[in-house]
Enzyme design. Structure first.
Site, PDB file in Angstrom:
ATOM      1  N   CYS A  45      48.874  26.558  42.796  1.00 38.66           N
ATOM      2  CA  CYS A  45      47.999  26.786  43.416  1.00 38.66           C
ATOM      3  C   CYS A  45      46.875  27.599  42.629  1.00 38.66           C
ATOM      4  CB  CYS A  45      48.803  28.121  43.855  1.00 38.66           C
ATOM      5  SG  CYS A  45      49.657  27.982  45.202  1.00 38.66           S
ATOM      6  N   ASN A  46      46.567  26.449  41.564  1.00 37.16           N
ATOM      7  CA  ASN A  46      45.485  26.708  40.660  1.00 37.16           C
ATOM      8  C   ASN A  46      44.677  25.949  40.372  1.00 37.16           C
ATOM      9  OD1 ASN A  46      43.577  27.559  38.669  1.00 37.16           O
ATOM     10  ND2 ASN A  46      44.904  29.153  38.052  1.00 37.16           N
TER      11      ASN A  46
END
Length: 829
Positions: free
Chosen positions: A376-377
């Protein structure tokens, strides 16, 4: 035991926390805090005590900060975006800016969706740009009061890099400008990753907003977070919606509303999750008792990370090539700039990246739990893996989405592997991980040159009681390892009739197939025949071998029509319950029953007749990412399975409700209007393997095993529906479509194998060498077998598949097979 190395994903909770919490619930009655009775007053007072405890943990007081409970860090970020006093574009005043570091969690970047709807511009800033932005604004521009918001993580959840907390005061004072624009800057410090293993002193580093999630710290409770708001900005926050408990007074018939005075009560819509909040008290108690505080946790976890990094970064193949590529901005020499996170990809001896899914599968076989993907980055992933914006868009078009297991596209990684340590981590955890890497990458057999298949696959598209805590002092000898130069890290299941689509639909399928491959018939050579036929009536249970079998619209009749689920209705496979392979179902078409047998159990039968519409309760279940309608097969078989497996479970069957279109697949190469109906399979109606390919693989595996596997055992491990006998190994990977008698099939891609092939289908025992051998044999990939879909073309012949039938393949013009695109692992369940 399990080696858990995903503490950045979630901490593990100690048994003492649960015991203290449940004892608390047994001894006290906690009512709704919005009521005024004695039990409710107890709840309210306890919640306020927990607020104080949270502030104390972060070295601040209620005079400076307010704790607003949310469902997690993400909800806290959304609250900030909605309530910040933005000044939009187009007004007489200078407009606001939302500025965020590109090395930020998706939930931070997602705030720009809200700011855009408010006509506020968002500006991403790279870490290097911030470091170079050491210039003050001119004095006349410093007087502007337009509010801007700068967000950055205290610790990158991707690499563990700790960004300077000094930025908070520098940005707020105007000494450091994220972007050159007049106005007053406020700072959002995303502390979710940081506070899981490091102390945060808000008395010194007074950020305006600090969102956190408590499961990152304690492991329990989940679904609870908080937003710590600096009281200086709290009066400026705006709020439109008002929920229960937030109003001092309002009128239902007129537009009148007056909020409560308390900032927390004003923003906590509805009843807070009060029992979970009470659990936090016991979380703080357990943390203090077990560790002695966050500073010791910081030193302990960094020591483990430093040791692991030092060994990992110096592992080399015999030719001197590194075993891993580590993605880091530091050399792991200082816990103030580096957290206990190591992000890397495994390389082969030629420097090529091994896909993270393959590493994850192998780690699972060693009971090592890691995290893979981009975490999630996307910003950090792009920066460290050198993935361009165009690459992200091309990968999406190729079928790769966040969270799936498509790990390589055109040989380049789409993500990486992350390990992270927490306060429960031990030196043995680090050693287990390093031994796993060494055992799987540096043994002689692992570095053999893999044999080449007919098809060159070069392009891919599309807890226990608390663990013993070791303090930093106990592990201090690890820090004596000399630091070396850091690496340069660059819908009808019950009929036997054929599927008869409307003629235009059949024609569209023919047309679509003809566009995807130039039909080139295989010339010469020995004939190819069907050697074996298997169906698996119950998903992930034993095979049922037949010599001939009717074909329905979802594949072989009754193939994977049933599945076993746990008490929560979640599908069980051999990954979670290897003993499923010892459950032997067989189909008796004449008596219309399925007989189920297992050692030590009396046989039990289940009717083949569909009970949908009688007394069956239709419910939705999930198979991988697909929704399917199912119904329960009753208490009798549920009790039988629960007794044999030693755990509560039930048998459910896919509903034949023709209105159910939830489990269909729009196949590549077929018309966009053509959806193929699936049973409870993961990917396709059929899985085909080749005996010649099995024999070649057997030669490679036998060299690694003490006792060589029999050919029949290998065939069973790969759980195919159709086993063919072809002259050449892996020639099936060159096919675009095949015909077997009157039946026509389209090849929809290779089957990427998971750890189920490591399970002996006769005993249920695991052997981790099988998947590793397959990976070595196939040149870093774990593809074996091909998926087929039955093309629904008209035929006047009976749809029967028989052993001995001739197989007529049509070759592909391009011999590179594209795997099916899915967010789940591909395996035959």
């Amino acid at each position: 035991g399990i080696t858990y190395l995903d503490h950045a994903g979630s901490a593990l909770f100690p048994e003492s926390l649960l015991k203290a919490f449940t004892d608390d619930l047994r001894n006290n009655v906690y009512g709704n805090p919005h009521s005024q009775n004695i039990s409710s007053k107890l709840t309210y007072d306890t919640i306020e005590h927990v607020r104080y405890r949270i502030l104390q943990h972060f070295h601040t007081t209620a005079e400076d900060y307010t704790v607003i409970f949310t469902s997690g860090c993400t909800a806290a970020l959304k609250l900030i975006a909605e309530s910040f006093p933005w000044i939009p574009e187009g007004t007489r005043q200078p407009s606001s800016r939302f500025c965020y570091l590109t090395d930020s969690h998706t939930s931070v970047v997602g705030m720009r969706g809200i700011t855009a709807s408010m006509n506020v511009l968002s500006v991403p800033v790279k870490p290097k740009e911030i470091l170079l932005a050491k210039s003050r604004l001119p004095a006349e521009e410093q007087n502007c009061t337009t509010p801007h918001l700068f967000s950055y993580p205290a610790q990158s959840n991707f690499s563990g890099t700790k960004y300077p907390l000094s930025w908070i005061q520098d940005v707020k004072s105007g000494k450091l400008c994220p972007i050159r624009i007049p106005g007053k800057w406020f700072v959002l410090l995303d502390a979710a990753s940081y506070v899981s293993s490091s102390p945060l002193d808000l008395g010194v580093h007074q950020a305006d907003f600090v969102p956190i999630s408590f499961y990152k710290i304690f492991g329990f409770p989940t679904g609870l977070g908080a937003l710590l708001v600096n009281n200086q900005i709290a009066p400026l926050l705006r709020k439109t919606y008002f929920g229960g408990g937030t109003a001092a007074a309002y009128l239902a018939g007129e537009d009148f509303y007056f909020p409560r005075k308390s900032v927390a009560e004003r923003f906590e819509d509805g009843t807070v999750s009060f029992l979970d909040i009470i659990a936090l008290k016991h979380g703080f108690d357990a943390l203090e008792k077990l560790t002695g505080g966050m500073e010791k946790i910081k030193q302990h976890t960094f020591t483990l990370a430093h040791y692991t990094y030092t060994v990992l970064s110096n592992l080399k193949y015999a030719n001197g090539a590194p075993v891993v590529r580590i993605y880091s901005d530091t050399d792991f020499s200082n816990p103030d700039v580096q957290g206990p996170i190591i992000n890397f990809n495994v390389l082969d001896e030629n420097g090529e990246v091994l896909g993270f899914s393959q590493v994850d599968n192998m780690a699972s076989l060693h009971n090592i739990h890691v995290r893979t993907g981009c975490f999630c980055n996307t910003g950090a992933c792009q920066m460290h893996l050198d993935i361009s914006n165009e690459d992200i868009q091309r990968n999406l078009q190729a079928g790769h989405v966040c969270g799936d297991n498509i790990d390589l596209v055109d040989g380049r990684p789409t993500g990486s592997v992350r390990i992270s340590f927490g306060y429960m981590s031990t030196f043995e955890d680090a050693q287990n991980f390093l031994n796993f890497i060494i055992a799987t990458r540096l043994s002689k057999l692992d570095t053999e040159i893999p044999f080449q298949s007919v098809t060159k696959l070069t392009t891919e598209s599309v807890p226990d009681d608390h663990l013993s805590f070791k303090s930093a002092d106990e592990l201090s000898p690890i820090l004596q390892i000399s630091d070396r130069e850091p690496q340069n890290n660059p819908s009808d299941t019950g009929t036997t009739g054929s599927w008869q689509p409307p003629e235009p639909e059949a024609e569209s399928i023919r047309a679509a197939v003809s566009k995807t491959a130039v039909p080139t018939c295989r010339k010469g050579g020995k004939p190819i025949t069907v050697a074996k036929i298997y169906l698996y009536p119950i998903k992930s249970c034993s095979e049922f071998e037949v010599t001939e079998w009717p074909v329905g619209n979802q594949g072989l009749l009754y193939d994977r029509n049933w599945m076993v689920v746990n008490q929560n209705g979640v599908c069980l496979t051999q990954k979670q319950e290897p003993r499923l392979c010892l459950v032997n179902p067989s189909i008796d078409l004449k008596q219309k029953i399925m007989v189920i047998q297992a050692e030590g159990m009396d046989p039990i039968s289940v009717s083949l007749e569909d009970t949908t519409g009688k007394e069956a309760v239709i419910c939705e279940s999930k198979v991988c990412s697909h929704r399917v309608k199912t119904y329960d097969c009753g208490e009798r078989i549920a009790g039988w399975l629960s007794t044999f497996l030693g755990r509560p479970c039930r048998l459910i069957r896919q509903s034949s409700d023709i209105k159910n279109k939830s489990h269909q697949k729009n196949t590549k190469g077929m018309s966009s209007a053509t959806n193929i109906s699936l049973s409870l399979v993961n990917e396709a109606q059929y899985l085909l393997i080749n005996v010649a390919s099995i024999l070649q693989l057997k030669e490679h595996i036998s060299a690694r095993l003490k006792e060589p596997l029999e050919i029949e055992e290998l065939i069973q491990r790969f759980r195919a529906n159709i086993v063919i006998s072809a002259p050449e190994s892996f020639e099936e990977e060159e096919w675009a479509e095949i015909s077997i008698g009157a039946l026509q099939f389209q090849v929809v891609g290779p089957c990427s194998r998971c750890q189920i092939i490591c399970i002996d289908q006769q005993s249920g025992e695991r052997n981790k060498e099988i998947l590793q051998s397959l990976s070595a044999a196939r040149g870093r990939k774990t593809n074996f077998g091909i998926y087929l879909m039955n093309q629904p073309l008209r035929s006047s012949f009976s749809n029967i598949l028989s052993v001995g039938s001739q197989v007529l393949p049509v070759l592909k013009e391009n011999t590179e097979i594209q795997p099916p695109t899915s967010s789940e692992e591909k395996c035959s369940g």
